[in-house]
Scaffold this motif. Structure first.
Motif, short mmCIF file in Angstrom:
data_model
loop_
_atom_site.label_atom_id
_atom_site.label_comp_id
_atom_site.label_asym_id
_atom_site.label_seq_id
_atom_site.Cartn_x
_atom_site.Cartn_y
_atom_site.Cartn_z
N ARG B 292 0.93 -1.18 -0.01
CA ARG B 292 0.00 -0.08 -0.16
C ARG B 292 0.91 1.14 -0.09
NH1 ARG B 292 -5.15 1.81 0.32
NH2 ARG B 292 -5.79 -0.35 -0.14
N ASP B 294 0.03 5.10 -0.36
CA ASP B 294 -0.16 6.46 0.08
C ASP B 294 -0.40 6.57 1.45
OD1 ASP B 294 0.26 6.98 -2.55
OD2 ASP B 294 -1.73 6.08 -3.12
N ALA B 400 -4.11 2.82 -5.30
CA ALA B 400 -3.46 2.92 -3.77
C ALA B 400 -2.65 1.69 -3.53
CB ALA B 400 -4.63 3.66 -2.98
N ASP B 494 -10.79 2.96 -4.71
CA ASP B 494 -10.31 3.64 -3.45
C ASP B 494 -10.67 4.98 -3.59
OD1 ASP B 494 -7.11 2.13 -3.17
OD2 ASP B 494 -9.01 2.18 -1.98
#
Lengths: 501, 501
Positions: B292, B294, B400, B494
């Protein structure tokens, strides 16, 4: 009729009499230990008081205790009675082979709380695993592996391993192999599950097996929906005569497990003839074909007819079961079905496969097998000599090959011998546990003795413990039960006796 | 109605019209290549002449060719027409995911004759496998392994690995783990087979799945006798509302595959509530939770209720699929059933398990994941920037996290885009192939783009090829089909778009 074992709060559901009492008691005790209801270290009541409590024969309790000591659930030492073994986790994975099918351990339960002396068959000397050589092969394999080796693989397994195996099996075992027809699998149990699923998908219902063999194999086949029917045997080995419309027959032609004999050439021809006539499949379990001591290895049955025989080999005996690497050499028409039955993807780690390929092609595998053969042969010779000296009444059969032998006992003495073994903390199996429930051949009393497992330093102690528990030759033996008595020809044996000829 | 493709002697059994024509043609051609009836290098007739030959639409033939190019069975290059790929063995293991179930490839077919540009999802960058670090860990593992590690093992897997995983999963993924409740398996597919068998043994008949997912998972469940029913989804992710008496639900909460969204916290609570009310099981497929970019990784759903959620993790994305190592963290009551469903024995090589344990405990795993996360993030950023510059009409969603993203296409353009990709020798998947056959949500046109696979040096070329095939924004897009058109909220996305927010 349910009986409550008040002393320990364990509920037993026992038949009032008959052989099922012992089985029921054994199962209930094992379950109580496994689930933790009987805590590690708990001292069990004496066989006398439990027998009285349950209203059953004392011997039945003693036999059940003996079985569970042999399986590693209980410990028994003179002076401290019978206790729940410490180090037994309340968990799966240690179920004995008499637990409810299909448990499918690949060969037999390996107690985690080790007995003092381990002569159970089925496992090689794990202390002799060639760690340094294996690491060298792993280094070469990792350096040479193409990137795609780390991806999702061919369901047949890595081509490098299949190529190395084809060469090795042709040279060492007389297998007519082609890398395209080899299927790598995670141990023979996995291979048998694949074959079972394949046969079921073809509509098969019955597979013939040998009268003595590994119960986990029967259960694995049962798990895929196939019934097993046992074939009789005699001095030429398993008799394919009764084969009719079975879908397949599972055999151990090079070294019958556990009896130890080699399938006679006439029988080999007959079973292949049956397969050709009926379209049946012969599954050749060549679990320890590398280990033959007194002459050249017996070539694979598959060489007679690669279109009707599935050859199954494994690294479990020649290297280590922990590798979970075995292989099937399939008739051309079965490759795709088997790959589909395997699930359409590889299930064995690519790096282990590449390492075994490097191990084979570098000659390290041959060297390891030669060294192991020498070590096991020395053990066998020492065992045979010691038996001849100290227990001349005991006949050892099936000694020409492999990692185990059969010690024929005077009729009626198998259970008492196992009980004596459990008091010596000697883990050993009786022959009865390998008998197919529907076998019609006369039952034999014997021990199946594995001499692969103990590390070298523990070997003489194990031998000592064994000699201490073997029954005397008088009494029970004189009451031999006719054709299966100790003096009769060795069924499926090698025709060799303890003299090692 | 059978039609014979006289030109090549391939018998086709085609419906006279409808969507099945294309499927039938694709299947027949794939089968002909696989079995060798169409030899490698064979030039196929033009789509026009084959269409005339068969009396079907030219587009249908072109689509079938396009599908098979994408799967790697055929190659198409301008100037040399469409040919059977060379290097395609007449063997199993390369069946496309549209072949007859259950083929059960762990994720998707990996063509052996590599396309020039590979943007298929599901496989990490295999060239970045940490060979030197892995060998170091193997050396440590081999030196430290007890002898019994080489024997038949606990069906749950090596305790060293389970212990290392319990620590890692608690720390990195918020899993409430206990080594005793972890079951090591040979990839998630194997884990799913085990869970399917376990559920069937309990009498289950139906498992709920997501509307978009991996067809091999549905087939693996079908292979164990379980029907799959799809759940709808919206901007909060998969909606557990319709769950009733299903035995289990299979979800990808951290990163929906393939849509890319995270399951909203309300939905997480709702699905756990359903499990508690009904005794149903939640299976959490956490295939790439480590990646992941961000913000902090989304914790495992399992942390909410370890008694009702099975957490499933794998080394296939974080390290390599070729290791065939994955793990289930089971509710306490399921451990024994799962071990039995696994076959009662370990099926994963002990040395690989010990090596992964050493890799985890030494910190090498964390270092590798961090380095990989950085590399994949850079790729994603370059991809998003390039798309914003060269194809601003295309919306990228699900960016993301993970190793893939979804490129939303103007309605009706997915097939044409895939066709264009096949002419560029660019392997990429359309979203339609991930749609459950009984899904009721409106179909979407999109590409599922995996950016993990290409080695670094091939990345810019792949990006170039992609931009060349993306459709223009006018025309079809303007004819958006209402709520699922490109302008609508991203279902299960997302909530981030190509700006990378």
């Amino acid at each position: 009729m349910a009986k409550t074992w008040a002393t320990l709060g364990v509920d037993l559901h026992l038949e009032p009499a008959g052989p099922r009492v012992r089985r029921g008691l054994t199962d209930a005790l094992r379950e109580a230990v496994r689930t933790g209801r009987l805590a590690p270290g708990t001292r069990l009541p004496s066989s006398r008081s439990l027998a009285a409590d349950l209203g059953i024969a004392r011997n039945t309790v003693a036999d059940a205790y003996g079985d569970l000591v042999a399986e590693g659930w209980l410990t028994a030492r003179q002076g401290s009675g019978t206790r729940v073994a410490t180090g037994v986790p309340a968990s799966p994975g240690r179920q004995g082979s008499t637990a409810a099918p299909p448990t499918g351990t690949a060969s037999r339960p390996r107690p985690r709380s080790r007995p003092a002396h381990d002569l159970l068959p089925g496992v090689p000397d794990l202390s002799s695993f060639p760690r340094a050589e294996w690491l060298k092969a792993a280094r070469r394999a990792l350096a040479a592996a193409p990137n795609e080796a780390f991806g999702y693989g061919d369901p047949r397994g890595r081509v490098e391993l299949r190529t190395a195996l084809a060469e090795y099996l042709a040279r060492a075992r007389g297998v007519r192999a082609d890398p395209a027809r080899i299927l790598v699998c995670a141990g023979f149990s996995h291979g048998l599950q694949i074959l079972g699923a394949l046969l079921r998908a073809r509509g098969a219902s019955t597979v013939a097996v040998e009268s003595y063999g590994l119960d986990v194999h029967w259960w694995l086949l049962a798990g895929t929906g196939l019934r097993t029917v046992p074939l009789p045997f005699d001095e030429l080995g398993t008799d394919p005569g009764p084969l009719t419309d079975q879908a397949a027959v599972l055999l151990t032609p090079a070294h019958q497990f556990p009896m130890g004999g080699t399938l006679h050439r006439d029988r080999r021809a007959a079973v292949v003839d049956w397969a050709r006539r009926t379209g049946g499949l012969v599954v050749e379990d060549d679990y320890d074909g590398e280990f033959r001591y007194d002459r050249q290895p017996v070539g694979a049955l598959q060489g007679l007819d690669p279109d009707h025989v599935v050859y199954a080999g494994t690294a479990s005996k020649s290297l280590a079961p922990g590798l979970r690497l075995a292989w099937l050499v399939l008739p051309p028409g079965l490759v795709e079905e088997a790959a589909r039955a395997k699930g359409g993807t590889d299930m064995c780690g690519a790096l282990d496969q590449l390492t075994l390929a490097a191990f084979l092609t570098s000659g390290a595998y041959d060297r390891h097998v030669r060294a192991s053969r020498l070590r096991y042969r020395r053990r066998r010779d020492a065992l045979v000599a010691e038996l001849a000296r100290r227990a001349p009444q005991i006949r050892a059969t099936g000694i020409a090959a492999g990692l185990h032998m059969v010690l024929r006992l005077p009729p009626g003495t198998e259970q008492a011998t196992l009980r004596a073994a459990s008091w010596q903390d000697l883990a050993i199996h009786g022959l009865h546990r390998y008998r197919h429930p529907h076998a019609t051949v006369e039952p034999l009393d014997a021990l199946v003795l594995g001499y692969g497992t103990p590390p070298d330093h523990a070997w003489s102690g194990a031998l000592e413990a064994l000699c201490a528990v073997l029954p005397e030759g008088d009494g029970p033996r004189a009451a031999g039960r006719g054709p299966t008595g100790a003096g009769s020809p060795t069924p499926a044996g090698d025709g060799v006796d303890a003299s090692g000829s």
